[in-house]
Design a protein around this motif. Structure first.
Motif, PDB file in Angstrom:
ATOM      1  N   ARG A 243      36.043  42.930  35.106  1.00 52.46           N
ATOM      2  CA  ARG A 243      35.393  41.656  35.435  1.00 52.46           C
ATOM      3  C   ARG A 243      35.085  40.838  34.195  1.00 52.46           C
ATOM      4  O   ARG A 243      35.403  39.669  34.132  1.00 52.46           O
ATOM      5  CB  ARG A 243      34.100  41.894  36.216  1.00 52.46           C
TER       6      ARG A 243
ATOM      7  N   LYS B 280      35.675  46.606  37.501  1.00 53.29           N
ATOM      8  CA  LYS B 280      36.019  45.861  38.709  1.00 53.29           C
ATOM      9  C   LYS B 280      36.468  46.822  39.807  1.00 53.29           C
ATOM     10  O   LYS B 280      37.285  47.708  39.562  1.00 53.29           O
ATOM     11  CB  LYS B 280      37.151  44.892  38.354  1.00 53.29           C
TER      12      LYS B 280
ATOM     13  N   ASP C  72      37.418  47.039  44.302  1.00 55.65           N
ATOM     14  CA  ASP C  72      37.758  46.240  45.485  1.00 55.65           C
ATOM     15  C   ASP C  72      36.667  46.402  46.563  1.00 55.65           C
ATOM     16  O   ASP C  72      35.637  47.034  46.316  1.00 55.65           O
ATOM     17  CB  ASP C  72      39.154  46.601  46.020  1.00 55.65           C
TER      18      ASP C  72
END
Length: 133
Positions: free
Chosen positions: A48, A66, A68
């Motif tokens: 991110r 990061k 999902d």
């Protein structure tokens, strides 16, 4: 405290361990090369963001990982390509493609640290540092 002989392998291991433990961030001792690699990972969408934290010495790189919607890591694999004991240098024509172009290769070139795709475009070779997919 032990001396790290391969800071890039240490960097990848810290990220791999943090992803496995599902941590939102990971703190890594900073260096210019690690900042460049992290910048590429952010640009390519694998992490991110990152922060430079000044601790009075070399500094700390805080990497925001990061995931999902299901909580699975965006990064499924990290691999160190060139090691201190066996350096791997390639010309721009020999830059390997990672997982049928689903991943990236990161190289250290005379023009700086860049992805394999950009190195091929700029027709510059260098040392293969790592691949991410």
């Amino acid at each position: 405290m032990s001396k790290v002989t391969d800071p890039i392998a240490d960097y990848l291991t810290r990220i791999r361990n943090a992803l496995h433990a599902k941590h939102p961030t990971v703190d890594i001792p900073a260096s210019t090369l690690k900042r460049e690699i992290t910048k590429i990972l952010v640009d390519e969408g694998y992490v991110r963001n990152y922060l430079n934290i000044d601790d009075g010495t070399q500094g700390i790189l805080r990497v925001f990982l990061k995931y999902d919607q299901e909580g699975k890591s965006i990064i499924t694999g990290l691999k160190r390509l060139s090691k201190p004991g066996l350096r791997r240098y390639v010309g721009f024509r020999e830059i390997p493609r990672v997982r049928n172009n689903l991943g990236i290769t990161v190289l250290s070139t005379p023009q700086g640290v860049m992805t394999g795709k950009r190195a091929r475009f700029e027709q510059v070779g260098g040392e293969l540092l790592l691949s991410v997919w």
